[in-house]
Write an enzyme that holds these catalytic residues in place. Sequence first.
Site, PDB file in Angstrom:
ATOM      1  N   CYS A  93       1.055  -1.399  -0.052  1.00 56.70           N
ATOM      2  CA  CYS A  93       0.672  -0.123  -0.022  1.00 56.70           C
ATOM      3  C   CYS A  93       0.743   1.255   0.018  1.00 56.70           C
ATOM      4  O   CYS A  93       1.654   1.828  -0.732  1.00 56.70           O
ATOM      5  CB  CYS A  93      -1.339   0.111   1.058  1.00 56.70           C
ATOM      6  N   HIS A 210      -3.837  -5.545   2.119  1.00 60.92           N
ATOM      7  CA  HIS A 210      -2.505  -5.775   2.231  1.00 60.92           C
ATOM      8  C   HIS A 210      -2.089  -6.873   2.951  1.00 60.92           C
ATOM      9  O   HIS A 210      -3.647  -7.901   3.869  1.00 60.92           O
ATOM     10  CB  HIS A 210      -3.528  -5.140   3.712  1.00 60.92           C
ATOM     11  N   GLU A 212      -0.776  -8.594   4.917  1.00 62.79           N
ATOM     12  CA  GLU A 212      -0.207  -8.578   6.499  1.00 62.79           C
ATOM     13  C   GLU A 212      -1.491  -8.901   7.154  1.00 62.79           C
ATOM     14  O   GLU A 212      -1.552  -9.232   8.128  1.00 62.79           O
ATOM     15  CB  GLU A 212       0.461  -7.497   7.322  1.00 62.79           C
TER      16      GLU A 212
END
Length: 241
Positions: A93, A210, A212
């Site tokens: 991002c 994302h 994560e």
Amino acid sequence: MSEMTISTPRVGVITFPGSLDDGDALRAIEIMGGEGVALWHADHDLRGVDAVVLPGGFSYGDYLRCGAIAGHAPILDEVRAFADRGGPVLGICNGFQILCEAGLLPGALIRNASLRFICRDVFLRVESSQTPVTGELVPGEVIEIPIKHGEGQYVATSEQLRAIEDEGLVVFRYADRTGEVGEGSNPNGSLDAIAGVRNEAGNVVGLMPHPEHAVDPDVGPTGGQPLFAALLASALAGARA
């Protein structure tokens, strides 16, 4: 090199003023079996890490242009040298925006076509397995990962876009759950539905979604697991070299 370094890859996560997903990235690395190493934007030392992650957030408040100020941070000199040596680098991002602004990846990210902030799960079609984060995936495979951004529309000049496509630099495209690419599955208006790209050498990757936030099955999709597993494997291979 110590046995701990060889058996447990060390992945540095850089915090910039305004980063907000650095903790999540460190947690994802730990969940997947790596050792997360916190790095600071003003550092001049990567502390011997085996891979580097530039996390999401709003570096310097996005006051000038997303990633533009962070792209000149002192630690970027070390990241650039690390990448030139073949080290694996992942920008997520805002980290993707920073890598583009720093010239480590082609293209740029601008306001979403809707001019609205978007936060939801999306499907990505894998376009290349020749990167440190897609080594455990195959082209055509579809994964589910969340997005949360206001400036995620990927753009490039016509010449850049032609080169990106011709040289196979697209790593991910926005798609539906079947892998079909179309306007309805492109959340931000990115050219050619591009969600992530790599550099020519293949060791630097940036993507807007994302991963994560997609490693823990208790809180959502797990499409980020293979990306971090591949990143750790790539880092481990480099540590053993």
